[in-house]
Write an enzyme that holds these catalytic residues in place. Structure first.
Site, PDB file in Angstrom:
ATOM      1  N   ARG A  24       8.944  27.169 -23.905  1.00 17.47           N
ATOM      2  CA  ARG A  24       9.377  28.191 -24.661  1.00 17.47           C
ATOM      3  C   ARG A  24       8.768  29.733 -24.498  1.00 17.47           C
ATOM      4  O   ARG A  24       9.583  30.557 -24.296  1.00 17.47           O
ATOM      5  CB  ARG A  24       9.467  28.186 -26.148  1.00 17.47           C
ATOM      6  CG  ARG A  24      10.288  26.822 -26.552  1.00 17.47           C
ATOM      7  CD  ARG A  24      10.061  26.548 -28.228  1.00 17.47           C
ATOM      8  NE  ARG A  24       8.625  26.223 -28.120  1.00 17.47           N
ATOM      9  CZ  ARG A  24       8.116  26.473 -29.394  1.00 17.47           C
ATOM     10  NH1 ARG A  24       8.620  26.890 -30.569  1.00 17.47           N
ATOM     11  NH2 ARG A  24       6.743  26.191 -29.414  1.00 17.47           N
ATOM     12  N   ASN A  39      12.142  24.554 -30.030  1.00 15.05           N
ATOM     13  CA  ASN A  39      12.027  23.221 -30.026  1.00 15.05           C
ATOM     14  C   ASN A  39      13.079  22.648 -30.949  1.00 15.05           C
ATOM     15  O   ASN A  39      13.107  22.963 -32.062  1.00 15.05           O
ATOM     16  CB  ASN A  39      10.671  22.709 -30.295  1.00 15.05           C
ATOM     17  CG  ASN A  39       9.719  23.036 -29.213  1.00 15.05           C
ATOM     18  OD1 ASN A  39       9.955  23.407 -28.062  1.00 15.05           O
ATOM     19  ND2 ASN A  39       8.469  23.039 -29.610  1.00 15.05           N
TER      20      ASN A  39
END
Length: 105
Positions: free
Chosen positions: A26, A44
């Protein structure tokens, strides 16, 4: 430089599977998106996937989408599901002029 509201925009929703959590995927994606002026969000998922929405000029979004097939150095991407999306999917990320990392779901 402000984006021209009349310019075409591509919005893609990605679900990225493999070893993509615990490898800074990320953070890597945010840096890549910021460097290219792509807006959207990433987070996530509880099942181990990373989910993302990429929005911007079609060529730029496609380029970033291709980079997502490799990800950061420690990642292993097994599959990416890609769907075109409507602007409403940008709402979870807040402002439409940035790329953000959302809390996990």
């Amino acid at each position: 430089m402000a984006e021209d509201p009349a310019s075409p925009q591509l919005i893609l929703h990605l679900t990225i599977s493999g070893r993509v959590q615990g490898v800074s995927y990320r953070v890597w994606l945010k840096a890549e998106a910021d460097a290219r002026g792509v807006t959207g969000w990433t987070r996530n998922r509880g099942n181990g996937d990373v989910e993302a929405v990429l929005a911007g000029p079609p060529e730029t979004v496609q380029t970033l989408c291709e980079l997502c097939r490799s990800g950061p150095p420690m990642a292993r991407v097994d599959q990416i599901l890609i769907d075109e999306a409507e602007a409403s999917v940008l709402e979870p990320g807040g402002p439409r002029d940035s790329f953000v990392i959302l809390p996990s779901v």
